[in-house]
Design a protein around this motif. Structure first.
Motif, PDB file in Angstrom:
ATOM      1  N   PHE A 161       0.841  -1.199   0.000  1.00 45.35           N
ATOM      2  CA  PHE A 161       0.000   0.000   0.000  1.00 45.35           C
ATOM      3  C   PHE A 161       0.876   1.249   0.000  1.00 45.35           C
ATOM      4  O   PHE A 161       1.869   1.328   0.754  1.00 45.35           O
ATOM      5  N   THR A 162       0.494   2.228  -0.817  1.00 45.35           N
ATOM      6  CA  THR A 162       1.152   3.532  -0.737  1.00 45.35           C
ATOM      7  C   THR A 162       0.610   4.274   0.475  1.00 45.35           C
ATOM      8  O   THR A 162      -0.601   4.525   0.575  1.00 45.35           O
ATOM      9  N   VAL A 163       1.498   4.592   1.404  1.00 46.54           N
ATOM     10  CA  VAL A 163       1.121   5.405   2.565  1.00 46.54           C
ATOM     11  C   VAL A 163       1.503   6.840   2.188  1.00 46.54           C
ATOM     12  O   VAL A 163       1.148   7.341   1.111  1.00 46.54           O
ATOM     13  N   SER A 164       2.284   7.511   3.007  1.00 47.36           N
ATOM     14  CA  SER A 164       2.712   8.901   2.780  1.00 47.36           C
ATOM     15  C   SER A 164       3.440   9.311   4.046  1.00 47.36           C
ATOM     16  O   SER A 164       3.233   8.714   5.106  1.00 47.36           O
ATOM     17  N   ASN A 165       4.238  10.377   3.950  1.00 46.14           N
ATOM     18  CA  ASN A 165       4.765  10.966   5.183  1.00 46.14           C
ATOM     19  C   ASN A 165       3.604  11.299   6.136  1.00 46.14           C
ATOM     20  O   ASN A 165       3.740  11.260   7.359  1.00 46.14           O
ATOM     21  N   ALA A 166       2.412  11.583   5.557  1.00 41.82           N
ATOM     22  CA  ALA A 166       1.250  11.932   6.382  1.00 41.82           C
ATOM     23  C   ALA A 166       0.708  10.738   7.173  1.00 41.82           C
ATOM     24  O   ALA A 166      -0.151  10.910   8.035  1.00 41.82           O
ATOM     25  N   GLY A 167       1.219   9.541   6.894  1.00 33.92           N
ATOM     26  CA  GLY A 167       0.854   8.389   7.726  1.00 33.92           C
ATOM     27  C   GLY A 167       1.622   8.385   9.045  1.00 33.92           C
ATOM     28  O   GLY A 167       1.344   7.570   9.935  1.00 33.92           O
ATOM     29  N   PHE A 168       2.584   9.320   9.170  1.00 32.27           N
ATOM     30  CA  PHE A 168       3.442   9.345  10.373  1.00 32.27           C
ATOM     31  C   PHE A 168       3.522  10.710  11.052  1.00 32.27           C
ATOM     32  O   PHE A 168       3.653  10.782  12.262  1.00 32.27           O
ATOM     33  N   TYR A 169       3.469  11.772  10.247  1.00 28.06           N
ATOM     34  CA  TYR A 169       3.705  13.111  10.812  1.00 28.06           C
ATOM     35  C   TYR A 169       2.580  14.071  10.439  1.00 28.06           C
ATOM     36  O   TYR A 169       2.018  13.953   9.348  1.00 28.06           O
ATOM     37  N   PRO A 170       2.305  15.049  11.302  1.00 23.77           N
ATOM     38  CA  PRO A 170       1.310  16.063  10.957  1.00 23.77           C
ATOM     39  C   PRO A 170       1.879  17.077   9.955  1.00 23.77           C
ATOM     40  O   PRO A 170       3.095  17.142   9.748  1.00 23.77           O
ATOM     41  N   GLY A 171       1.003  17.835   9.358  1.00 21.62           N
ATOM     42  CA  GLY A 171       1.445  18.939   8.506  1.00 21.62           C
ATOM     43  C   GLY A 171       1.634  18.574   7.042  1.00 21.62           C
ATOM     44  O   GLY A 171       1.883  19.441   6.215  1.00 21.62           O
ATOM     45  N   GLY A 172       1.508  17.281   6.707  1.00 20.90           N
ATOM     46  CA  GLY A 172       1.617  16.876   5.299  1.00 20.90           C
ATOM     47  C   GLY A 172       0.252  16.843   4.636  1.00 20.90           C
ATOM     48  O   GLY A 172       0.107  16.396   3.497  1.00 20.90           O
ATOM     49  N   GLY A 173      -0.732  17.286   5.347  1.00 17.54           N
ATOM     50  CA  GLY A 173      -2.110  17.344   4.859  1.00 17.54           C
ATOM     51  C   GLY A 173      -2.921  17.970   5.970  1.00 17.54           C
ATOM     52  O   GLY A 173      -2.378  18.361   7.010  1.00 17.54           O
ATOM     53  N   GLY A 174      -4.230  18.071   5.759  1.00 18.01           N
ATOM     54  CA  GLY A 174      -5.116  18.481   6.845  1.00 18.01           C
ATOM     55  C   GLY A 174      -5.524  17.246   7.626  1.00 18.01           C
ATOM     56  O   GLY A 174      -5.030  16.142   7.365  1.00 18.01           O
ATOM     57  N   PRO A 175      -6.445  17.417   8.591  1.00 16.10           N
ATOM     58  CA  PRO A 175      -6.826  16.281   9.446  1.00 16.10           C
ATOM     59  C   PRO A 175      -7.420  15.105   8.678  1.00 16.10           C
ATOM     60  O   PRO A 175      -7.234  13.961   9.079  1.00 16.10           O
ATOM     61  N   LEU A 176      -8.105  15.360   7.572  1.00 15.21           N
ATOM     62  CA  LEU A 176      -8.736  14.242   6.865  1.00 15.21           C
ATOM     63  C   LEU A 176      -7.721  13.405   6.099  1.00 15.21           C
ATOM     64  O   LEU A 176      -7.739  12.171   6.159  1.00 15.21           O
ATOM     65  N   TYR A 177      -6.812  14.049   5.370  1.00 20.51           N
ATOM     66  CA  TYR A 177      -5.795  13.267   4.640  1.00 20.51           C
ATOM     67  C   TYR A 177      -4.891  12.549   5.635  1.00 20.51           C
ATOM     68  O   TYR A 177      -4.595  11.361   5.490  1.00 20.51           O
ATOM     69  N   THR A 178      -4.447  13.272   6.669  1.00 21.37           N
ATOM     70  CA  THR A 178      -3.539  12.671   7.659  1.00 21.37           C
ATOM     71  C   THR A 178      -4.210  11.482   8.347  1.00 21.37           C
ATOM     72  O   THR A 178      -3.591  10.421   8.510  1.00 21.37           O
TER      73      THR A 178
END
Ligand SMILES: NC(=O)c1ccc[n+]([C@@H]2O[C@H](COP(=O)([O-])OP(=O)(O)OC[C@H]3O[C@@H](n4cnc5c(N)ncnc54)[C@H](O)[C@@H]3O)[C@@H](O)[C@H]2O)c1
Length: 270
Positions: A140-157
């Motif tokens: 699965f493609t996750v993202s830095n937003a799977g670990f840290y805040p600020g890489g998206g808003g609350p919904l993407y994160t």
């Protein structure tokens, strides 16, 4: 000889960005690829560019039947399934909770979670029986937003944190026959779109000054191309080279997690 010689993969969102780079790399490594993609234009281009090495299904990852259809068509064409790559997603353009109009929260939540989370669940469910037959795996493609805040808003994160949970839970549920892992890339200048429910369906992430942002928030400081991330997927998909890996996520975001508190990382005369 490639690392995926004789393998067959399904990749969702293979029409552009990271997904398309994965289609290209998996074929280079010897695989045949099925793609589920919602853009008719991108589907047409995939078929024209990759010919008999791909089978394409135009559809929506949030619909179970479209996932079942790409698995069915892929197995019909290529005879087996070794890897399912869940990758299609949308981004929320870092929209803050306080800025989401009250009447938009519900449709925005549904759109984001139906694509980013239910899409992966649908794909895993549609693929599981075929993967069990080959001792295959899911990435699965996750993202830095799977670990840290600020890489998206609350919904993407939240959606990408949910994907971290899916990797762990499905690795547990599908063992010992099927391995389940993830790759957590950082920013790329792609066609990654926003949610139509807040009017961002035609806006893409490339409209942002990503190179400057990456310089500030990663220690490696370089904005990478989608192709730069594909080796991690090849490694995890390879039965010979990742036999022991399940429930693992490769963080390849340029080092966000080792940024530390100093204003700038590195700075030594190396
Ligand atoms: N671009 C970035 O900065 C970045 C950073 C970290 C993680 N990611 C992740 O990388 C993955 C790929 O994104 P990308 O940047 O290559 O974007 P992209 O938009 O170029 O690729 C995603 C593809 O998925 C397709 N798609 C979107 N919704 C779909 C749906 N409901 N059904 C079927 N297909 C659908 C799109 O048409 C597109 O072709 C996503 O999971 C994203 O969250 C991207």
């Amino acid at each position: 000889m490639g690392w995926l010689e004789g393998n067959v993969a399904v990749i969702t969102g293979g029409g552009s960005g990271l997904g398309r780079a994965l289609v290209e790399r998996f074929i280079e490594e010897g695989a045949k690829v099925g793609v589920l993609e919602r853009s008719a234009e991108k589907v047409k281009k995939l078929a024209a560019d990759f010919g008999e090495n791909v089978v394409t299904v135009e559809g929506d990852v949030s619909k179970y039947e479209d996932n079942a259809s790409v698995v069915r068509e892929t197995v019909r064409q290529f005879g087996r399934l070794d890897t399912f790559v869940g990758n299609a997603a949308i981004w929320d353009f870092s929209t803050k909770l306080v800025d989401i109009p009250e009447d938009r929260l519900d449709p925005l939540f549904d759109e984001m979670f139906h694509i980013n989370v239910k899409g992966y669940l649908n794909g895993a469910k549609a693929a599981v029986k075929e993967l069990a037959l080959t001792g295959g795996s899911i990435v699965f493609t996750v993202s830095n937003a799977g670990f840290y805040p600020g890489g998206g808003g609350p919904l993407y994160t939240a959606s990408k944190h949910a994907v971290v949970g899916l990797v762990k839970e499905l690795a547990f549920e599908f063992a010992p026959k099927i391995r389940v892992n993830g790759v957590a890339p950082g920013a790329m200048a792609t066609d990654l779109r926003g949610p139509g429910s807040i009017g961002l369906g035609e806006t893409n992430v490339s409209s942002l000054p990503l190179a400057d942002l990456i310089k500030q928030c990663t220690v490696l400081q370089e904005l990478c191309e989608p192709a730069d991330y594909t080796g991690h997927y090849v490694l995890l998909a390879s039965k010979d080279n990742s036999r022991t890996a399940t429930g693992a996520i490769i963080n390849c975001d340029g080092g966000m997690g080792v940024r530390g508190l100093a204003e700038t990382a590195g700075g030594n005369d190396l």
